[in-house]
Each structure stands twice: as structure tokens, then as C-alpha cells.
Design an enzyme around this catalytic site. Sequence first.
Site, PDB file in Angstrom:
ATOM      1  N   ARG A 185     -44.987 -60.212  18.360  1.00 44.41           N
ATOM      2  CA  ARG A 185     -45.551 -58.870  18.158  1.00 44.41           C
ATOM      3  C   ARG A 185     -46.493 -58.471  19.277  1.00 44.41           C
ATOM      4  O   ARG A 185     -46.572 -57.284  19.646  1.00 44.41           O
ATOM      5  CB  ARG A 185     -46.262 -58.816  16.793  1.00 44.41           C
TER       6      ARG A 185
ATOM      7  N   ARG B 102     -26.107 -64.662  11.746  1.00 41.31           N
ATOM      8  CA  ARG B 102     -27.111 -64.162  10.780  1.00 41.31           C
ATOM      9  C   ARG B 102     -26.937 -62.668  10.499  1.00 41.31           C
ATOM     10  O   ARG B 102     -26.450 -61.919  11.336  1.00 41.31           O
ATOM     11  CB  ARG B 102     -28.522 -64.475  11.312  1.00 41.31           C
TER      12      ARG B 102
ATOM     13  N   GLY C 212     -34.264 -64.614  15.309  1.00 39.71           N
ATOM     14  CA  GLY C 212     -34.094 -63.475  14.410  1.00 39.71           C
ATOM     15  C   GLY C 212     -35.241 -62.496  14.534  1.00 39.71           C
ATOM     16  O   GLY C 212     -35.044 -61.266  14.556  1.00 39.71           O
TER      17      GLY C 212
ATOM     18  N   ASP D 256     -40.815 -70.321   5.671  1.00 38.16           N
ATOM     19  CA  ASP D 256     -40.348 -71.261   6.698  1.00 38.16           C
ATOM     20  C   ASP D 256     -40.748 -72.709   6.410  1.00 38.16           C
ATOM     21  O   ASP D 256     -40.355 -73.618   7.147  1.00 38.16           O
ATOM     22  CB  ASP D 256     -40.893 -70.839   8.072  1.00 38.16           C
TER      23      ASP D 256
ATOM     24  N   ARG E  56     -30.620 -73.176   5.144  1.00 41.85           N
ATOM     25  CA  ARG E  56     -31.624 -74.237   4.976  1.00 41.85           C
ATOM     26  C   ARG E  56     -31.613 -74.857   3.586  1.00 41.85           C
ATOM     27  O   ARG E  56     -32.064 -75.996   3.415  1.00 41.85           O
ATOM     28  CB  ARG E  56     -33.029 -73.689   5.285  1.00 41.85           C
TER      29      ARG E  56
ATOM     30  N   SER F 288     -38.781 -59.201   3.178  1.00 45.57           N
ATOM     31  CA  SER F 288     -38.625 -59.627   4.571  1.00 45.57           C
ATOM     32  C   SER F 288     -39.556 -58.850   5.488  1.00 45.57           C
ATOM     33  O   SER F 288     -39.455 -57.633   5.617  1.00 45.57           O
ATOM     34  CB  SER F 288     -37.172 -59.420   5.021  1.00 45.57           C
TER      35      SER F 288
ATOM     36  N   LYS G 292     -45.874 -67.925  16.105  1.00 45.85           N
ATOM     37  CA  LYS G 292     -44.656 -67.319  16.631  1.00 45.85           C
ATOM     38  C   LYS G 292     -44.589 -65.834  16.270  1.00 45.85           C
ATOM     39  O   LYS G 292     -44.276 -64.999  17.110  1.00 45.85           O
ATOM     40  CB  LYS G 292     -43.442 -68.073  16.076  1.00 45.85           C
ATOM     41  N   SER G 293     -44.868 -65.506  15.025  1.00 47.96           N
ATOM     42  CA  SER G 293     -44.778 -64.102  14.598  1.00 47.96           C
ATOM     43  C   SER G 293     -45.730 -63.227  15.404  1.00 47.96           C
ATOM     44  O   SER G 293     -45.373 -62.125  15.845  1.00 47.96           O
ATOM     45  CB  SER G 293     -45.141 -63.989  13.117  1.00 47.96           C
TER      46      SER G 293
END
Length: 462
Positions: A52, A147, A119, A343, A374, A191, A47-48
Site C-alpha cells: 500500500r 486464483r 494476489g 494467513d 491451504r 476480503s 507485506k500489506s
Amino acid sequence: MADDPARHALRVAPNPRGPFVSHASPKPLMSKRAERLSGRVTVPGDKSISHRSLMLGAISTGETRITGLLEGEDVINTARAVAALGCPVRKEGDTWIVLGRGVGGLSQPAGDLDFGNSGTGVRLMMGIIAGHDMRVRLVGDASLSRRPMGRILDPLTRMGVEVEGGARQLPLVLRGTSSLVPIEYRLPVASAQIKSAVLLAGLHALGRTTVIEPEATRDHTERMLRYFGGTVDVEETKDGRRITVTGVPELAGRTVAVPTDPSSAAFLAGAALIVPGSDITIAGVLVNETRIGFYTTLQEMGADVTFANPRDQGGEPVADIRVKASRLNGVRVPAARAPSMIDEYPVLACIAAYAQGDTRMEGLAELKVKESDRLAATATGLAVNGVKAAVDGDTLIVTGTGKVAGGGIVATHLDHRIAMAFLTLGLGAANPVTVDDTAMIATSFPQFRPLMEGLGAHFAEP
Ligand code: S3P
């Protein structure tokens, strides 16, 4: 070539889920004790890296051709945003193609940009919008609208961006500028999303923009930026890593083969560990060291997890991961490991229920601001299924006995990973485990159910 917007469906297609629509129709699902999982599978793209690849494609010149893109709702929303910003996105066969406009070359979108549940999508895109003279309204679903966005807006404001009304959450209106000021910024929390937003904004500022990260976070932005022709200097200092980008580079469209997602693979790996007799192989998984803390932890718990056939794929390391059902022991997971498995804590906590003894997971403050809280959702979900779980500040302690009663209904709070973690829990439990909604699984892992069933898992509508 003339660019007719009507030819590009993604340019105008609205998000079908729409802003603020918390599930019109939740889809509950039940998972049941499975016999033995086996087989060789490939999970979808990371996903990341998928987000990108679309974004860097947009700010490069010419075509970027992407294979293995994760076709989950989160990434599709990013593709829609890229298209709305003037970069046509199309799919030919298995290849997604973005026609990039170069750094600073995006155009004012006609309407709101809707990032749904993501996010990563909205935060990274804020960094790109920052560097353009445009006014953009950003929206998302109920989860995303809760968020924190101040963590991105603070550094971007220092660079020259304005936020109408000083909003700190979605929906918000961002006013970018083509005269961004480069900054040096120390991350207040570990982050990769904040780091990436500042670096992407820095590409649009004349001069050098530096981010200092006290703890290493996923480095896909840096790797891919280099691959697209950008200059990224990394220096290890006693204060942490200093990552510097040089403004207004000429990035050139590239071919990207997205490796498969270790965070999605984690659910399959967890299922194989807890279902007796299982033996599965997950092929071609991204094993970048900033992402594999979960697998390291499993090995420390005594899991039979092995990496085979290591290779490079477009600047990222990948390997086949083989997982066999194992007797597990509780361990302490140090806070320093959190960024490399952030995650994966919900599924690790579910696996820990099948271990012997306590698993202490420390330094989990960031888990409270994911798609849901979470930390709370995981502890509550375990408790309703007869597993002893306690939250002590930022630490989660799961007391494993090797057995899980199950029988509970888990509240998922619009969180895909809570849903998948607890469906995994049910595969070894004495009684079925029900999750109240699975619709959000489509944001990151639409093939979750068929892939799990292909290995031998049992799910049913309650
Ligand atoms: C991501 C970074 C992480 C992670 C998210 C994806 C990224 O968030 O939880 O799923 O692609 O940069 P943070 O950087 O906010 O920890």
C-alpha cells in the site's frame, strides 16, 4: 526535473521468475527438532502495508519515502509495476522513494505488468489502473494464474472498467477509464483485497464510493489513505461497516515507516511455543486489531504470549511480542475471527498438533483460494507427518496429542506459508519434516531461515 527512464532500474526490470514459470529448480529443506529457542529478533516489514505504501505513493504528488519496506519478491513486483506506470522508484540507503504522479496521473506501461505470486499486488493495482484511460495486460506465476479475479472485476466492471474477453483469471487485459462511476458495493466475501481495490478505484471516480463490509477486514488502506490526505468516512451500521471515500482527492507524498509483519512473526512465535524451554521476543510488531486473531487464539490455548511497550508507528499500533514455550490446549476458533488471522491458519494448525485435544478452526472457505488450497495442503501435510487432521466443509479439525512423529515430505504448491508452517512443525517433531520447496518463501519472508537459525532452529538440505 527531467525523468530519464534508464536511470530507474525498476522501471523496466522484468520479473526474474517470469509468468507461468513454476519453479525451474525447487529448493527442498528439512527442519529438525530444536533444543531451545531464545533471543530478541525483528522480522521484516508488513507485506500489506508495504504494497500500500508504494501504491499510495504512486497516486500522491511528490515523493513518498518509505523505511522498513518488505523487500520480498511480492513487494518488489509491486515496485516494478509502479515504476512501469510512470512513477520512478529508487532506494537511497534504507529508504525507498516513490515519485508520485497524483490521482489519475499514471501512464500507459510499455509492456505487461507481472505480479509474480502476489494476489494483493495485482488486485489492489487493478483498482488503481481502473481509473486511467489505459489498456494493461496483467500476468502472474502459475499459482496467481489459478486464483479468482472475478471478485475484483465484478465491482470494477460496474464502475466502468472493461475486461477483454471477459477473463476471470490471469493473464487478463484490463481497459481502465478516466470516467469511472462511483458505486456502493457490499463485499460478497470478507476480503480486504476486494475492499481496497474498490476504494482505490473510488479515488478516481467523481463522487463518493462506498464499500460495506459485513465483517471487519484489515483496514490499512483506510488508515494510510487518511494519512496521505484522503477523506475516508467510516460508519458502523447493523449491516456492517460502511466505508466511503471521496473521489479525486489531492494526495500528498508522505514518509512511511512500515511496522513489522505479524503474519511473518507468527512462525517465530509458533516455533517458540512448541520447542521446550524457549523464550523469544519479536520487536516492534504490528498489532492492529484486524490482524492479531492468531495471537488471541494462542492466548486462549494457554500460550504464554505477552505484549509489551505498545506504541504508535505512523498511524498503526505496534508492540514487542514475547513468547515462551507453553503447554497448550485445543480450542474452537470461531469463523468470525478468520479475517483477522486468515494467513495464520497453516501455522496455527501445526501448533495445534502440539496441543492436547481438538482445535476446531471454522469458517475457512477463503483458505481454499490463497496461494494454494491451504485447507487441503495443511490437512495433507499434517497427515503425512502423523498428525490427525480432518476437513469438514469449511472447518479444519486438528487432534493434538502434544507429540508429532514427523518424517513426512510436505507438498507446498508454490505457497510460502505452507512451506514456513511445516518447517516450523519440524522443530518439535521426533523425525525431521521435509518441505518439497522453499523458493517461494522469498515472496514474503526472505530472512525466514537465518532469523530462525539465529534463534536456534536447525534446518538442512535433504
Ligand atoms: C491482504 C488481504 C488478505 C490476505 C493477504 C493480504 C491484504 O487477503 O490473505 O495475504 O493486504 O489486503 P483477502 O483480502 O483476499 O482475504
